[in-house]
Scaffold this active site. Sequence first.
Site, mmCIF file in Angstrom:
data_model
loop_
_atom_site.group_PDB
_atom_site.id
_atom_site.type_symbol
_atom_site.label_atom_id
_atom_site.label_comp_id
_atom_site.label_asym_id
_atom_site.label_seq_id
_atom_site.Cartn_x
_atom_site.Cartn_y
_atom_site.Cartn_z
ATOM 1 N N SER A 127 0.833 -1.202 0.000
ATOM 2 C CA SER A 127 0.000 0.000 0.000
ATOM 3 C C SER A 127 0.865 1.248 0.000
ATOM 4 C CB SER A 127 -0.871 -0.030 1.255
ATOM 5 O OG SER A 127 -1.440 1.234 1.499
ATOM 6 N N TYR A 152 -1.814 -1.548 11.134
ATOM 7 C CA TYR A 152 -2.065 -2.014 9.761
ATOM 8 C C TYR A 152 -0.924 -1.603 8.833
ATOM 9 C CZ TYR A 152 -3.507 -1.487 4.947
ATOM 10 O OH TYR A 152 -3.502 -1.503 3.574
ATOM 11 N N LYS A 156 2.253 -3.821 6.651
ATOM 12 C CA LYS A 156 2.654 -3.746 5.235
ATOM 13 C C LYS A 156 4.170 -3.523 5.124
ATOM 14 C CE LYS A 156 -1.322 -4.567 3.478
ATOM 15 N NZ LYS A 156 -1.579 -5.892 2.884
#
Length: 344
Positions: A127, A152, A156
Amino acid sequence: MGTRILVTGGTGYIGSHTVVELQNAGFDVVIIDNLSNSNKDVLDGIERITGIRPNFVEADCTDIVALRKLFQDYPGIKGIINFAASKAVGESVQKPLLYYRNNLNTLINLLELMPEFGVEGIVFSSSCTVYGEPDTNPVDESAPIKKATSPYGNTKQICEEIIQDAITAGNPYKSIILRYFNPVGAHPSAEIGELPNGVPQNLIPYLTQTAIGVRKELSVFGNDYNTPDGSCIRDFINVVDLAKAHVIAIKRMLENKDTDKVEIFNLGTGDGVSVLQLINTFEEATGVKVPHKIVGRREGDIEKVWADPVKANTVLGWKAEVPLADTMKSAWAWQLKLRERGIM
Ligand code: UD1
């Protein structure tokens, strides 16, 4: 039979659109999904579009026993696309361990099993969140990785490092890491689209649910940012365009012997669009009004981020094609289809 590809999280939003493009390109797809944020009806949608029902295993990728059994039951998997992950930024702040367990263990299990079953490469869903609040826009792949603002986002970053480290250590596989900007819209057939469980956290599903009357009003999180209209700026990329990039990435990774073992690409349009501009584009494209009000900023939001997609454009030969107005129409057609089916 085409080359066999495992798609983790394949009944999810981006996963299902990618399965369609893979099947259209002749790949033999096996999906694993725990249905935590999707449902089995998605398989019907994929079948209606492509005429092929993908192989489906309902299991959790953190369960290595189930995963090993999948590789035994479906021999000859050559590549993996790993979508399976938890992705709600706010929830990750509340439940960090769930996010670390789910997102990290899924990847580690896959990487551990790949050599055992001769899997040659993995495409990883990353992302633009890894860039944090970028110093300048548009952002290319060489921009610094900023400290993550949520668990979160941290998963990544860590997952990207795990892949790099595993390959540096000599594991016999390749990887392409794809950094998505903001995927939106639905398949033009309206057979598949985005359907989060519960109250949507992301902009577009909240917007379309408001437009159809399921939600009273869309809250615009902040109009006091340092942007032309004061709302945040994002790079909204059509989900089918995004899905097509995965097919190109899989082919490049598996068929091209000369590419680097790890490659990273931004997937975006290159255009920054504000939240208020997006609402406007939706209203103009569909003729449907979206009741909305300005509220305070949402914690953790980035002010502005959009992609420099030149590397993907030149190296992958991929380019975002669908105009934003058409993407908004597709999101609305999908919402209407959900209404027709009595789902939403
Ligand atoms: C976030 C993550 C991204 C992740 C994606 C998937 C960050 C910085 N970004 O994207 O990495 O892949 O979620 O879940 O961690 N907005 C409203 N009202 C709403 C909802 C959203 O105004 O009801 C605004 C937000 O403030 C933001 C924009 O719309 O400016 C987009 O929000 P959203 O769709 O949630 O995506 P991101 O936060 O950009």
